[in-house]
Design an enzyme around this catalytic site. Structure first.
Site, mmCIF file in Angstrom:
data_model
loop_
_atom_site.group_PDB
_atom_site.id
_atom_site.type_symbol
_atom_site.label_atom_id
_atom_site.label_comp_id
_atom_site.label_asym_id
_atom_site.label_seq_id
_atom_site.Cartn_x
_atom_site.Cartn_y
_atom_site.Cartn_z
ATOM 1 N N HIS A 86 -7.961 8.587 51.003
ATOM 2 C CA HIS A 86 -7.285 7.294 51.001
ATOM 3 C C HIS A 86 -8.165 6.148 51.476
ATOM 4 O O HIS A 86 -7.762 4.986 51.375
ATOM 5 C CB HIS A 86 -6.004 7.354 51.832
ATOM 6 C CG HIS A 86 -4.881 6.557 51.247
ATOM 7 N ND1 HIS A 86 -3.559 6.747 51.586
ATOM 8 C CD2 HIS A 86 -4.877 5.565 50.316
ATOM 9 C CE1 HIS A 86 -2.805 5.906 50.905
ATOM 10 N NE2 HIS A 86 -3.580 5.172 50.143
ATOM 11 N N ASP A 123 3.237 7.053 52.089
ATOM 12 C CA ASP A 123 2.327 7.902 52.862
ATOM 13 C C ASP A 123 3.074 8.464 54.060
ATOM 14 O O ASP A 123 3.983 7.816 54.598
ATOM 15 C CB ASP A 123 1.145 7.046 53.345
ATOM 16 C CG ASP A 123 -0.106 7.844 53.682
ATOM 17 O OD1 ASP A 123 0.022 8.974 54.158
ATOM 18 O OD2 ASP A 123 -1.214 7.308 53.487
ATOM 19 N N HIS A 127 1.380 8.796 56.713
ATOM 20 C CA HIS A 127 0.581 8.182 57.774
ATOM 21 C C HIS A 127 0.426 6.689 57.521
ATOM 22 O O HIS A 127 0.432 6.232 56.369
ATOM 23 C CB HIS A 127 -0.802 8.829 57.830
ATOM 24 C CG HIS A 127 -0.752 10.328 57.870
ATOM 25 N ND1 HIS A 127 -0.750 11.095 56.711
ATOM 26 C CD2 HIS A 127 -0.682 11.204 58.906
ATOM 27 C CE1 HIS A 127 -0.686 12.374 57.039
ATOM 28 N NE2 HIS A 127 -0.651 12.469 58.361
ATOM 29 N N ASP A 170 -2.320 4.809 58.321
ATOM 30 C CA ASP A 170 -3.687 4.491 57.894
ATOM 31 C C ASP A 170 -4.112 3.086 58.318
ATOM 32 O O ASP A 170 -4.797 2.381 57.569
ATOM 33 C CB ASP A 170 -3.825 4.649 56.375
ATOM 34 C CG ASP A 170 -3.685 6.083 55.914
ATOM 35 O OD1 ASP A 170 -3.687 6.991 56.773
ATOM 36 O OD2 ASP A 170 -3.549 6.312 54.692
ATOM 37 N N HIS A 199 -10.356 7.468 56.316
ATOM 38 C CA HIS A 199 -9.147 7.480 55.493
ATOM 39 C C HIS A 199 -7.900 7.172 56.321
ATOM 40 O O HIS A 199 -6.826 6.926 55.742
ATOM 41 C CB HIS A 199 -8.984 8.815 54.737
ATOM 42 C CG HIS A 199 -8.525 9.973 55.568
ATOM 43 N ND1 HIS A 199 -7.917 11.085 55.014
ATOM 44 C CD2 HIS A 199 -8.584 10.229 56.890
ATOM 45 C CE1 HIS A 199 -7.623 11.958 55.966
ATOM 46 N NE2 HIS A 199 -8.031 11.466 57.101
ATOM 47 N N ASP A 202 -0.164 8.315 48.635
ATOM 48 C CA ASP A 202 -0.784 9.518 49.186
ATOM 49 C C ASP A 202 0.140 10.690 48.896
ATOM 50 O O ASP A 202 1.326 10.654 49.247
ATOM 51 C CB ASP A 202 -0.988 9.353 50.694
ATOM 52 C CG ASP A 202 -1.841 10.446 51.317
ATOM 53 O OD1 ASP A 202 -1.691 11.620 50.903
ATOM 54 O OD2 ASP A 202 -2.628 10.138 52.228
ATOM 55 N N ASP A 235 0.538 13.313 50.305
ATOM 56 C CA ASP A 235 1.160 13.918 51.483
ATOM 57 C C ASP A 235 2.434 13.203 51.910
ATOM 58 O O ASP A 235 3.093 13.616 52.881
ATOM 59 C CB ASP A 235 0.178 14.063 52.648
ATOM 60 C CG ASP A 235 -0.189 12.752 53.344
ATOM 61 O OD1 ASP A 235 0.542 11.762 53.231
ATOM 62 O OD2 ASP A 235 -1.239 12.728 54.023
ATOM 63 N N GLU A 258 -5.625 12.054 47.820
ATOM 64 C CA GLU A 258 -5.537 13.189 48.743
ATOM 65 C C GLU A 258 -5.056 14.488 48.105
ATOM 66 O O GLU A 258 -4.634 15.404 48.831
ATOM 67 C CB GLU A 258 -4.667 12.838 49.967
ATOM 68 C CG GLU A 258 -5.171 11.642 50.783
ATOM 69 C CD GLU A 258 -6.422 11.923 51.613
ATOM 70 O OE1 GLU A 258 -6.883 13.073 51.629
ATOM 71 O OE2 GLU A 258 -6.923 10.966 52.254
#
Length: 356
Positions: free
Chosen positions: A122, A145, A147, A149, A162, A253, A255, A298
Site C-alpha cells: 500500500h 482498509d 489499517h 496507514d 506501507h 487494501d 485486508d 496487498e
C-alpha cells in the site's frame, strides 16, 4: 455490449464545475506496480501477476471496457538503501518507485483513462494518489482498509512505509513529517476533508490521535455494524461530494475483508468486511459515475496456505475491481434493447397437421 468511452479527463474538469456525468463508460489503463519495499514480508510483488492470472483483463473487457494494459512497471532497487532514523525501511527505493508510478498514473489520467493500479504493497498510494492529484487537484479518496496507514516516520512502530503513505499526502501533517531520502519530489496533495476511511479495525495510538485531532472521517467495522453499509456509503458521499461533484480515488487494501475471505495477505485482522459489504462499497462508488482511479493492493500469493486460498483472494480482488466498472450482482449484462418477436413458423399449419 455497451461501448466504453474515455471520460476521466472530462470527469476531472466537469466535477469541479458541478456537472453530473451519467451512464459513464470506461477506458481503463491497467498499471502493474510490483512494489514490495514498503513492508517486510516477501511475495507482494507477485500480486499484479496473480491478478492478471485471475482474469482481470478479461473481466474488464467482458464488461465492455477498453483496457489499455501498461504492463508492470520496473522499479529500481537502490543499493545501500539505509534505514531512516534507524527504523524506516527502504526509503530511497520506495520514494523512487513511487515517483515512477506517479508519473505513469498522471499520464494515464491525462490521456482520458480511468487508472487501475494493481500492487504491490500500500505504499504505492504515495505514487498513485500523487499522480492522480496532478490532473485532478480536488480528488476525493476513499481508503478501504483494516489499517489507517497514516503513521509518520516518527510514530511508526514497524518502520514499514506501507503503514505511512497518507501522512506524506496530507497537507495538515506537513510539519510533522520529516524529509526522507528519495522523497524530495513528493508534495502533500490532500486535505483532511478529502479522505474517508472504511473498514478500520487495527489502528495504532498515533494514528488514532491523528484521526481524531485532524477531524478525518472514518468508519470502523464497529461503525459498519452499528450503521449498516448503506448508511456508511451515504455519509461517505455526503462528506466527499456533499458540496460539489468531484473525481474519486478508491484505494482498496484486500485486508479490509475478513481473513476467511482474503487469507493471502500480509496483515490480516479478524472481523473484516463481508463479501456483500465489499461489493456494495464498489457498487455504490460505481453508481456515482465519478470514479477516476482504483488501487488494489496487498494480495500476496506467497502467504496463502494453499493454492485455493491464493485463488480465493485473487478472485475477490478481481470482483472488487470489476464491480467498480459495472459488474452487478443482478448479472453482468450486455446491452439489451428489445425483446425478440416470433418469426414466421417453420411449418405451415397444413404441414403441421400432416406431420401429426
Amino acid at each position: 455490449m455497451a461501448l466504453c468511452r474515455s471520460f476521466a479527463r472530462l470527469l476531472c474538469k466537469q466535477a469541479d464545475a458541478g456537472l453530473q456525468l451519467t451512464k459513464q463508460a470506461h477506458s481503463v489503463a491497467l498499471v502493474g506496480a510490483p512494489l514490495s519495499r514498503g513492508q517486510k514480508r516477501r511475495g507482494v510483488d507477485h500480486g499484479p501477476a496473480t491478478l492478471r492470472a485471475a482474469g482481470l483483463v478479461e473481466r474488464l473487457a467482458g464488461l465492455g471496457c477498453q483496457v489499455y494494459d501498461f504492463g508492470d512497471l520496473n522499479f529500481t532497487q537502490v543499493p545501500n538503501d539505509e534505514l531512516y532514523n534507524n527504523l524506516v525501511l527502504y526509503p530511497r527505493s520506495v520514494g523512487l518507485a513511487s515517483q515512477v508510478l506517479a508519473d505513469t498514473v498522471s499520464r494515464a489520467v491525462a490521456a482520458g483513462h480511468s487508472c487501475v493500479t494493481i500492487g504491490g504493497d500500500h505504499s504505492l498510494a504515495l505514487g498513485s494518489v500523487s499522480g492522480h492529484a496532478r490532473q485532478c487537484p480536488h480528488v476525493g479518496v476513499i481508503w478501504v482498509d483494516a489499517h489507517a496507514d497514516i503513521n509518520t516516520p516518527l510514530t511508526t512502530q514497524s518502520g514499514s512505509l506501507h503503514g505511512q503513505p497518507l501522512s506524506f499526502l496530507l497537507r495538515e501533517l506537513q510539519d510533522k513529517v520529516p524529509q526522507l531520502p528519495g522523497f524530495s519530489w513528493l508534495k502533500p496533495c490532500l486535505s483532511a476533508s478529502d479522505i474517508v476511511y472504511i473498514g478500520l479495525r487495527d489502528v495504532d495510538p498515533a494514528e488514532y490521535y491523528i484521526l481524531k485531532n485532524y477531524d478525518i472521517q472514518y468508519f470502523s467495522m464497529r461503525d459498519i455494524d452499528r450503521l449498516g453499509i448503506q448508511k456508511v456509503m451515504e455519509r461517505t458521499f455526503e462528506q466527499l461530494m456533499g458540496r460539489r461533484q468531484r473525481p474519486i480515488h478508491l484505494s482498496f487494501d484486500i485486508d479490509a475483508f475478513d481473513p476467511s475471505l482474503a487469507p493471502a495477505t500480509g496483515t490480516p485482522v479478524l472481523g473484516g468486511l463481508t463479501y456483500r459489504e465489499g461489493m456494495y462499497i464498489a457498487e455504490e462508488i460505481h453508481n456515482t459515475g465519478m470514479l477516476s482511479a482504483v488501487d488494489m493492493v496487498e494480495v500476496n500469493p506467497l502467504l496463502g496456505a494453499s493454492q485455493e486460498e491464493v485463488n480465493a483472494t485473487a478472485s475477490l480482488a478481481v470482483d472488487v475491481i470489476a464491480t467498480c466498472f459495472g459488474q452487478t450482482r443482478e448479472g453482468a449484462h450486455t446491452a439489451f434493447d428489445e425483446l425478440p418477436t416470433p418469426s414466421s413458423p417453420d411449418e405451415s399449419d397444413s404441414e403441421e397437421q400432416v406431420r401429426i
